[in-house]
Each structure stands twice: as structure tokens, then as C-alpha cells.
Scaffold this active site. Structure first.
Site, mmCIF file in Angstrom:
data_model
loop_
_atom_site.group_PDB
_atom_site.id
_atom_site.type_symbol
_atom_site.label_atom_id
_atom_site.label_comp_id
_atom_site.label_asym_id
_atom_site.label_seq_id
_atom_site.Cartn_x
_atom_site.Cartn_y
_atom_site.Cartn_z
ATOM 1 N N TYR A 41 0.834 -1.199 0.000
ATOM 2 C CA TYR A 41 0.000 0.000 0.000
ATOM 3 C C TYR A 41 0.867 1.246 0.000
ATOM 4 O O TYR A 41 2.095 1.173 0.196
ATOM 5 C CB TYR A 41 -0.961 -0.006 1.190
ATOM 6 C CG TYR A 41 -0.324 0.289 2.544
ATOM 7 C CD1 TYR A 41 0.497 -0.636 3.169
ATOM 8 C CD2 TYR A 41 -0.558 1.503 3.195
ATOM 9 C CE1 TYR A 41 1.072 -0.368 4.398
ATOM 10 C CE2 TYR A 41 0.018 1.779 4.427
ATOM 11 C CZ TYR A 41 0.824 0.847 5.028
ATOM 12 O OH TYR A 41 1.405 1.112 6.243
ATOM 13 N N LYS A 81 6.529 -2.048 1.975
ATOM 14 C CA LYS A 81 5.338 -1.469 2.623
ATOM 15 C C LYS A 81 4.145 -2.402 2.404
ATOM 16 O O LYS A 81 3.256 -2.142 1.581
ATOM 17 C CB LYS A 81 5.080 -0.058 2.076
ATOM 18 C CG LYS A 81 4.135 0.755 2.948
ATOM 19 C CD LYS A 81 4.177 2.214 2.579
ATOM 20 C CE LYS A 81 3.098 3.040 3.233
ATOM 21 N NZ LYS A 81 3.213 3.204 4.669
ATOM 22 N N GLU A 91 11.977 2.154 14.558
ATOM 23 C CA GLU A 91 11.103 3.232 14.071
ATOM 24 C C GLU A 91 9.805 3.169 14.858
ATOM 25 O O GLU A 91 9.660 2.365 15.785
ATOM 26 C CB GLU A 91 10.851 3.084 12.570
ATOM 27 C CG GLU A 91 10.157 1.784 12.206
ATOM 28 C CD GLU A 91 9.862 1.634 10.714
ATOM 29 O OE1 GLU A 91 9.735 2.649 10.009
ATOM 30 O OE2 GLU A 91 9.731 0.477 10.261
ATOM 31 N N LEU A 114 11.026 1.172 7.431
ATOM 32 C CA LEU A 114 10.428 1.598 6.172
ATOM 33 C C LEU A 114 11.150 2.852 5.681
ATOM 34 O O LEU A 114 11.492 3.723 6.487
ATOM 35 C CB LEU A 114 8.939 1.905 6.379
ATOM 36 C CG LEU A 114 8.218 2.270 5.083
ATOM 37 C CD1 LEU A 114 7.957 1.034 4.237
ATOM 38 C CD2 LEU A 114 6.901 2.978 5.382
HETATM 39 N N1 PLP Z 1 7.399 3.627 9.233
HETATM 40 C C1 PLP Z 1 6.250 2.931 9.237
HETATM 41 C C2 PLP Z 1 6.233 1.594 9.897
HETATM 42 C C3 PLP Z 1 5.098 3.446 8.634
HETATM 43 O O1 PLP Z 1 3.948 2.742 8.630
HETATM 44 C C4 PLP Z 1 5.146 4.738 8.043
HETATM 45 C C5 PLP Z 1 3.981 5.330 7.410
HETATM 46 O O2 PLP Z 1 2.931 4.735 7.302
HETATM 47 C C6 PLP Z 1 6.364 5.426 8.067
HETATM 48 C C7 PLP Z 1 7.473 4.836 8.672
HETATM 49 C C8 PLP Z 1 6.484 6.788 7.450
HETATM 50 O O3 PLP Z 1 6.474 6.681 6.045
HETATM 51 P P1 PLP Z 1 5.991 7.884 5.144
HETATM 52 O O4 PLP Z 1 6.800 9.063 5.523
HETATM 53 O O5 PLP Z 1 6.273 7.428 3.751
HETATM 54 O O6 PLP Z 1 4.533 8.064 5.402
#
Ligand code: PLP
Length: 286
Positions: free
Chosen positions: A33, A149, A182, A207
Site C-alpha cells: 500500500y 510497505k 522506528e 520503512l
Molecule cells: N514507518 C512505518 C512503519 C510506517 O507505517 C510509516 C507510514 O505509514 C512510516 C514509517 C512513514 O512513512 P511515510 O513518511 O512514507 O509516510
């Protein structure tokens, strides 16, 4: 206003949007996603989100459901039909509909694509950022490829729920060495007492947040010190500031970690500055 979803080629009333019970997303969480912010009607960092989507799909060997051009059109159409000026657009691609077997379906099975859009009141997220949020730490029990993701988010769901039950906004996840990976739905950052901004480097354990990537561009353009390295809970507790990043949270200050204040317990100047600059720098496409 009635909401509209895109499901496999059709725009349908949200309440009537359906996928098959044989969809591999439903059966196996076999899908990926993206969440892209909508700001004043424009998509934020769309190109980077689409690049990450392409990578996630390739890692799982799921075919792309649409060409890049068609995807652009569908995303905008869903945003417009839902009259979302500020909020986010969510897209989900699964391996498609097939009899339930773990192995990939044989033959040509089309991937499924669902797109929805959600309005968010910017004043609400601004007021959360104004106060800052509390975070609690807990073990990172996710699989070892969280750089992809995927829609397989059960550990993240459990972590967020535990955080909520403890009165916190986010969970910071600890690897087996006790270092922070994270957040359950965001990237984690600290600003040490000398002003150096620290966030974990990119590998398979976090991520590749798009907000993280754009923020690094901003940090570099400001000439601020940045270290991409692991940091511990103890280091976070002695930091001057901390924050989280994500497409829906942008840059949100963390003021309490495991019930202890970070810095003076209020959003710090570096975090506030980075948040204020974010939309000026991030790519916005209508
Ligand atoms: N880490 C995780 C586990 C996430 O689910 C998300 C966002 O959904 C992020 C980091 C941040 O990613 P982004 O800046 O692309 O939204």
C-alpha cells in the site's frame, strides 16, 4: 457527502465497495500500500510514493495494476470525487483473486487495486503538533523485511493499540539490541544536545519513509548536522528533542518517552522549524 472508492476499474460508493473473499489481500495480507498526503488539493511527494510502490511490488513480484499515467489519473479522480482538499489518498494493491493456496496463483491473475481518499482537519493535526505527543517503547516483533510497505500490519496494529492503552500516541520499536528501529506507523528521530539530528539508516529494519527522505533534503539544505545511525532508548531520553515523521503526521514533536520528558517536555525549536518548512519544500502536484 457520499464517499467514493476506486475498486478494480470502477468508481463506486464507498459503502458498496467490495472485494472477493478470495482476494489474496484478505486471505494472506499478500499486498502492498501507499499513503500520500493531499495538501490544498495537491498530492505531496507523489513521485517518491510511486517509486516506493514500484519497489514494494517488485520485491513481492506483484504486477503493477496500472501504468504510471493511469495511476496518476485514478489518484486525482478519487481525491476530487471525495472533495478532499486536505487529507490523504490511500492505495492498496494485492496479488489478486485466486483459490486459497500459499503459492502464487498460476497463469494471469490480475492484481487488485483499491483507492480511497480521506479528509483530515489540518487544525487538528496542527494542535497535536503544537503540544507534542507521548511515545512508549516496546519490542519490535515484526518480520525482517519491513522496508517493503506491505498491508501485513498486525504487529504494528498491536503496538499502536498498546501505546493507546498506555495513553501514548505512538510506539517506538526496539530491536534485539535495544536500539530503536522506528515507530509503528512513522519514522523515529532525535536531536542530540549538540543539535545533531539522528535517525536510523535505511536497511531492511525500517520503512523508507517518504517524509523521512524529503526531510533529509531539508536538513541538508539548511546545513544542519545529520547522522543516519542507530540510537538507543537511553540516548533518546537524554536528547534535546525528538520527533516522528510520516505522510499523515508530517513532523510531529515527541515530548514524552516512556513517561519521562524529552528535553524540557515541550516541542523543540529544531522540530518546529522542520515542520514549518515541510510543505514549502515537498513536491506538490495537482
Ligand atoms: N514507518 C512505518 C512503519 C510506517 O507505517 C510509516 C507510514 O505509514 C512510516 C514509517 C512513514 O512513512 P511515510 O513518511 O512514507 O509516510
Amino acid at each position: 457527502m457520499s464517499r467514493v472508492a476506486y475498486v478494480n476499474g470502477r468508481y463506486v460508493p464507498h459503502d458498496h465497495a467490495r472485494v472477493s473473499i478470495d482476494d489474496r489481500g484478505y486471505q494472506f495480507a499478500d499486498g502492498v500500500y501507499e499513503v500520500c498526503e493531499v495538501f490544498h488539493g495537491a498530492l505531496v511527494d507523489e513521485a517518491r510514493h510511486m517509486e516506493r510502490l514500484t519497489r514494494s511490488l517488485a520485491e513481492l513480484r506483484i504486477a503493477s495494476p496500472l501504468s504510471a499515467g493511469a495511476m496518476r489519473i485514478v489518484l486525482r479522480e478519487v481525491v476530487e470525487r471525495n472533495k478532499v482538499s486536505n487529507g490523504y489518498v490511500y492505495l492498496q494493491v494485492t496479488r489478486g483473486v485466486a483459490p486459497r493456496e500459499h503459492t502464487f496463483p498460476q497463469g494471469q491473475v490480475a492484481p487488485s487495486l483499491v483507492v480511497t481518499a480521506h479528509a483530515v482537519d489540518p487544525a487538528k493535526s496542527a494542535s497535536v503538533a503544537e503540544k507534542g505527543v507521548a511515545v512508549v517503547t516496546m519490542p519490535d516483533i515484526r518480520w525482517r523485511r519491513v522496508d517493503i510497505k506491505t498491508i501485513s500490519l498486525l504487529p504494528n496494529v498491536l503496538a499502536r493499540q498498546e501505546a493507546k492503552e498506555k495513553g501514548a500516541y505512538e510506539a517506538w520499536l526496539l530491536d534485539s539490541d535495544g536500539m530503536i528501529t522506528e515507530g509503528a506507523a512513522s519514522n523515529a528521530w532525535i536531536v542530540d544536545r549538540s543539535g545533531t539530528i539522528v535517525t536510523r539508516f535505511l536497511d531492511h529494519s525500517i520503512l523508507r519513509g517518504i517524509t523521512r527522505t524529503t526531510l533529509i533534503d531539508i536538513i541538508r539544505s539548511l546545513g544542519l548536522a545529520l547522522e543516519e545511525r542507530k540510537f538507543s532508548r537511553a540516548e533518546a531520553l537524554s536528547a534535546g528533542e525528538a520527533f516522528i515523521t510520516g505522510a499523515t503526521t508530517l513532523v510531529t514533536p515527541v515530548v514524552v518517552l516512556d513517561d519521562q520528558p524529552i528535553g524540557d517536555g515541550r516541542p523543540g525549536p529544531v522540530t518546529r522549524k522542520l515542520r514549518a518548512l515541510y510543505h514549502d519544500v515537498a513536491a506538490r502536484t495537482k
